[in-house]
Design a protein around this motif. Structure first.
Motif, PDB file in Angstrom:
ATOM      1  N   PRO A  35      15.173   8.884  79.406  1.00  0.00           N
ATOM      2  CA  PRO A  35      14.675   8.406  78.116  1.00  0.00           C
ATOM      3  C   PRO A  35      13.472   7.490  78.322  1.00  0.00           C
ATOM      4  O   PRO A  35      13.376   6.761  79.304  1.00  0.00           O
ATOM      5  CB  PRO A  35      15.868   7.630  77.541  1.00  0.00           C
ATOM      6  CG  PRO A  35      17.069   8.178  78.251  1.00  0.00           C
ATOM      7  CD  PRO A  35      16.589   8.513  79.631  1.00  0.00           C
ATOM      8  N   TYR A  52      17.156   3.937  69.974  1.00  0.00           N
ATOM      9  CA  TYR A  52      17.995   4.947  70.626  1.00  0.00           C
ATOM     10  C   TYR A  52      19.195   5.366  69.770  1.00  0.00           C
ATOM     11  O   TYR A  52      19.850   6.357  70.071  1.00  0.00           O
ATOM     12  CB  TYR A  52      18.477   4.429  71.986  1.00  0.00           C
ATOM     13  CG  TYR A  52      17.359   4.085  72.924  1.00  0.00           C
ATOM     14  CD1 TYR A  52      16.537   5.075  73.455  1.00  0.00           C
ATOM     15  CD2 TYR A  52      17.088   2.770  73.269  1.00  0.00           C
ATOM     16  CE1 TYR A  52      15.494   4.760  74.304  1.00  0.00           C
ATOM     17  CE2 TYR A  52      16.048   2.444  74.117  1.00  0.00           C
ATOM     18  CZ  TYR A  52      15.250   3.434  74.639  1.00  0.00           C
ATOM     19  OH  TYR A  52      14.217   3.120  75.479  1.00  0.00           O
ATOM     20  N   MET A 100      15.338   9.883  70.198  1.00  0.00           N
ATOM     21  CA  MET A 100      15.369  10.086  71.636  1.00  0.00           C
ATOM     22  C   MET A 100      14.047  10.710  72.048  1.00  0.00           C
ATOM     23  O   MET A 100      13.487  11.548  71.338  1.00  0.00           O
ATOM     24  CB  MET A 100      16.525  10.991  72.057  1.00  0.00           C
ATOM     25  CG  MET A 100      16.596  11.252  73.553  1.00  0.00           C
ATOM     26  SD  MET A 100      16.537   9.738  74.582  1.00  0.00           S
ATOM     27  CE  MET A 100      18.058   8.933  74.094  1.00  0.00           C
ATOM     28  N   ARG A 105      10.802  14.840  72.142  1.00  0.00           N
ATOM     29  CA  ARG A 105      11.406  13.778  71.345  1.00  0.00           C
ATOM     30  C   ARG A 105      12.023  14.352  70.088  1.00  0.00           C
ATOM     31  O   ARG A 105      11.649  15.417  69.610  1.00  0.00           O
ATOM     32  CB  ARG A 105      10.396  12.689  71.012  1.00  0.00           C
ATOM     33  CG  ARG A 105       9.267  13.073  70.111  1.00  0.00           C
ATOM     34  CD  ARG A 105       8.369  11.858  69.798  1.00  0.00           C
ATOM     35  NE  ARG A 105       7.655  11.381  70.965  1.00  0.00           N
ATOM     36  CZ  ARG A 105       7.799  10.144  71.475  1.00  0.00           C
ATOM     37  NH1 ARG A 105       8.624   9.283  70.914  1.00  0.00           N
ATOM     38  NH2 ARG A 105       7.111   9.776  72.529  1.00  0.00           N
TER      39      ARG A 105
END
Length: 896
Positions: A732, A777, A781, A801
């Motif tokens: 991430p 988050y 993401m 994303r």
């Protein structure tokens, strides 16, 4: 329940009122009359089995008898009828209802929610006043008046306060896009409305009156998203605690609930104000002064007394007054009478004609040091305030967002205020109010900057989690709630926090002397007792002991004193540590505790034995990074000492910030951590060292990342893999990746950027890059593929994303692979990671918008099981240039 259908609540095309009546003093009567008086242009229907006609409208006996399916139902019927009505309406297709009725039992509320949930019917209330949407001419409430249309949305947890605010706003000609009374918010809550209003085209700013929050993580995600879109201003009741909560640690005593709430709003980028009046003052300022970036205020007035009032208010509120430069002073000396103030505030003297006002304003507006200007005028017999206003307004209107104004007086100044208001100039009743508005603007900008801040990359040592968890497990297995000092310091050391080395020994003078023998120089002797948490208060600490004899004598005296004063205390031993001599060090406190609402919380402030008396502390929600830690430190008075003074060098700030970050990490990794005090933590130019620490554990595991109000970085999703013969890290994105991400985007071709962002490529600003790297988050993401072994420094090769909607039904995705890395399978790899993540989070559908000329992307998505949305698909929105690609998410969605 899902966030959708709030458009049916706030902008319905048809409304039915259940319990509409012709009897006076009935809620249903008032709601029906308000709907008619507001002039709602959609379909309306009263429902009451007792009546056949209500005025000009036919009255219906039941939901089944209605000739149309209402978008919105307003329920003013007895509590036992609510759940059956909700069930009938949901089955017919109604998707929003306002439950005005009060007195529902918990069972009745649950029954209503159970009836609504399968059909996603949204419920506002129960026990609420209702709502108003002036742009739709909707007044579905029992307020005493209608609202003027405007651009402010007001959401209130108090119905009585909403009616009072409406009355006040009408008197001040303040308009609204929406006013919503939440009542008991069994379904629709503050977070739902923040999500909706953030995208509402009629709403420029959102005002909140809050008394409590029930879902902190949901609230924080919605608040952070809304604050990026438009100003959100909050007034919260309950600043003063009802009573002092007993706390075993300093942190528990110092970090009160209101401080935590304040920290949460700051972290979300919201502005908190103290009073209802300030709520509207802030809204006015943000509407007309929001783009002014000056941190100093230049003041122009026609009265010395008014200037003094401004200067006093500025000093009290921490607002600096701008210092006129030499060039500006020359211009003002030539322009003004000899007896002008020769400084800031600029007093142009009470006999000033309108022309002097205009000339002075023109001069100040051209001066670079006068970024923000406060205009204060007191009425005189020389020239009318209205004449001054009409002379100055055209000039000031040409400089939007530069000027605040204050016309002193009552009826005499009314016309002047009206002229400035029509010119779009922010106006205030008193000089103090104007300065307060400027201070609020500064606070708002600071919170917004924090929301968009991206810290520099740092690579602190990872903690020794195995050792930390072993220590915690051993303590809980033996029934120990509080770790003694030695074990507490061992836990800190496992998280790379520097500690003073400490030896535990038996509770005898001889054992203490032997422990001191191994330490060169003077030592500190402390008692080890689970019953003496504040050892200094009980006489359980002796400093600067030189030699074994002195240590033994101090130990014997300590035992005698404790036996006399605290005979019930269990003495388990002594702790001996070197007496550190760091003459320029500052004593600080770092702590952590569990807030009943927001979960784990960090506290920082001035430490030492008088920590509660000094009361210098600030709190923050974890997780932290160095930037957020530095901001936390900066909110304390001791921060000025840490910057260095009178020959004392500044402390090593990165070392202090790393300690705060480590404590936040500890809260995430050790769920059993219930309370922590590091006091004192010495900080100086050499770094930091913990001299003493207390830790309380709980088998109930009140901490851990799952309890954070802000979801921490999902380190568990980081993985290393081999791709095309090279080692990649798939992880991430982090806020620290801004510079890396800028380089990645610069390495992409203009055509690839156009296909990704749908517009011509341009140099991304810091704010735009921060938005791409500093994600929530909980709802978003972004997986990046990083070549950690690239020459020079790591390089980002691709990013995928997604952003979930507030319901977690649909998630919109995007993909970009660096131009020189395309057609090698990296896009498929990133999309598979994204799809798998969406499945674990329970997302129902992935949605992407792809340009028709982006053939490689369309081919990849088709291979991964996506299809083009058909014309009759819900929300299908193909255009001549864009295709909407969708794919249902399953528990095993990997695309393989």
């Amino acid at each position: 329940m899902p966030q959708r259908h709030l458009d049916r609540l706030l902008a319905p095309r048809s409304v039915a009122v259940f319990g509409a009546s012709d009897k006076p003093a009935r809620v249903g009567t008032t709601v029906w009359r308000n709907l008619l008086a507001a002039g709602f242009e959609g379909e309306l229907a009263p429902v009451n089995p007792r009546l056949r006609q209500l005025g000009e409208h036919p009255c219906y006996a039941s939901a089944a008898a209605l000739p149309f399916v209402p978008d919105l139902a307003v329920l003013c019927t007895p509590p036992d009828t609510i759940a059956p009505l909700v069930a009938q309406l949901a089955a017919r297709g109604t998707r929003a209802a306002v439950i005005v009725t009060a007195g529902l039992t918990p069972q009745q509320k649950k029954a209503a929610l159970d009836a609504a949930r399968p059909h996603a019917l949204r419920l506002l209330g129960p026990n609420c006043i209702g709502l108003l949407s002036p742009h739709s001419r909707l007044n579905a409430s029992f307020t005493q008046a209608c609202a003027l249309p405007g651009e402010l949305a007001l959401v209130s947890q108090s119905g009585a306060l909403l009616t009072a605010l409406l009355d006040w706003a009408n008197a001040e000609s303040i308009g609204f896009s929406h006013l919503v009374s939440l009542g008991e918010h069994a379904d629709v809550d503050v977070a739902d409305l923040l999500d909706h209003l953030a995208a509402d085209r009629h709403t420029r700013a959102i005002l909140l009156y809050l008394e409590s929050i029930t879902a902190p993580r949901k609230f924080m995600s919605a608040a952070r998203a809304a604050a990026r879109a438009k100003p959100v201003i909050v007034v919260k009741a309950g600043r003063a605690p009802a009573g002092m909560r007993a706390a075993a640690s300093h942190t528990g005593a110092l970090a009160g609930e209101d401080l935590v709430f304040d920290a949460a709003l700051r972290r979300a980028g919201l502005l908190r104000v103290d009073t209802i009046k300030e709520l509207f003052i802030a809204a006015e300022t943000l509407a007309r002064f929001r783009d002014n970036a000056s941190r100093e205020l230049m003041v122009m007035t026609n009265g010395g007394g008014a200037g003094v009032m401004v200067a006093d208010a500025a000093s009290a509120m921490g607002v600096p007054l701008a210092r006129p430069g030499a060039a500006l002073m020359v211009q003002l000396n030539a322009l003004l009478p000899p007896n002008w103030s020769h400084g800031n505030p600029v007093d142009i003297i009470g006999d000033a004609p309108a022309g002097r006002y205009v000339d002075t304003l023109q001069t100040l507006l051209q001066a670079p040091e006068a970024g923000a200007l406060l205009f204060v005028q007191a009425p005189t017999a020389i020239v009318s305030s209205e004449a001054v206003a009409r002379a100055c307004a055209p000039l000031l209107a040409a400089h939007p967002g530069r000027v605040l104004s204050c016309w002193l007086g009552g009826a005499t100044a009314a016309a002047a205020r009206r002229v400035f208001d029509e010119a779009g100039i922010a106006g205030y009743e008193t000089p103090e109010e104007a300065v307060r508005a400027f201070a609020l603007m500064q606070a708002y900008r600071d919170n917004q900057a924090l929301l968009r801040e991206t810290p520099t990359s740092a690579a602190p040592q990872p903690p020794d989690l195995a050792a930390a968890r072993r220590l915690v497990a051993d303590a809980l297995a033996t029934g120990r709630e509080w770790l003694d000092e030695v074990d507490a310091k061992a836990l800190l050391a496992a998280f790379r926090i520097p500690v003073a080395p400490t030896v535990r020994c038996a509770a005898t003078p001889q054992a203490a002397a032997e422990a001191a023998r191994a330490i060169s120089g003077p030592v500190v002797l402390k008692v080890v007792s689970p019953d003496l948490l504040h050892k200094s208060d009980a006489g359980g600490v002796r400093l600067n002991l030189q030699g074994e004899a002195a240590v033994a004598a101090a130990a014997a005296d300590m035992l005698t004193q404790l036996q006399a004063q605290r005979p019930e205390a269990r003495i388990e031993g002594f702790a001996v540590q070197p007496m550190l001599r760091r003459p320029h060090a500052q004593e600080l406190i770092v702590g952590a505790h569990i807030d009943p609402l927001f979960g784990p919380v960090l506290m920082f402030g001035q430490g030492g034995v008088a920590v509660e008396v000094v009361g210098d502390r600030a709190v923050a929600l974890p997780p932290l990074n160095r930037t957020l830690a530095r901001e936390l430190v900066g909110r304390t008075r001791v921060a000025r000492l840490l910057a260095g003074y009178r020959g004392r060098p500044p402390v090593r700030m990165n070392a202090l910030c790393d300690t705060l970050v480590a404590v936040g990490q500890m809260l995430a990794d050790i769920p059993e951590l219930a309370e922590l005090d590091i006091n004192p933590l010495l900080a100086d130019a050499e770094g930091v060292v913990a001299l003493d620490a207390r830790v309380r554990l709980s088998a109930a595991a009140p901490a851990g990342g799952a309890r954070f109000a802000i979801r921490p970085y999902p380190a568990e999703l980081v993985r290393t893999l081999t791709w095309q013969g090279q080692l990649l890290q798939l992880r991430p994105i982090r806020p620290e990746d801004e510079a890396l991400h800028r380089e990645f985007l610069q390495a992409c071709s203009p055509q690839d950027l156009r296909l990704r962002f749908f517009n011509a490529p341009h140099a991304l600003t810091h704010d735009e890059l921060a938005r791409l790297t500093q994600i929530d988050y909980e709802r978003e993401m972004a997986f990046i593929a990083v070549d950690e072994q690239a020459p020079g420094r790591p390089q980002t090769l691709g990013v995928a994303r997604l952003v979930r909607d507030a319901d977690n039904e649909d998630a919109e995705f995007a993909l970009l692979v660096r131009s020189d890395q395309q057609r090698r399978g990296l896009g498929r790899l990133l999309m598979q990671a994204l799809m798998a993540h969406a499945a674990t989070r329970g997302t129902q559908c992935l949605v992407g918008h792809v340009r028709r000329d982006n053939a490689p992307m369309l081919h990849l998505l088709t291979a991964l099981g996506f299809h083009r949305a058909a014309a009759d698909d819900n929300q299908a929105d193909d255009t001549a240039d864009v295709v909407r690609m969708v794919r249902a998410v399953t528990a095993a969605a990997t695309g393989r």
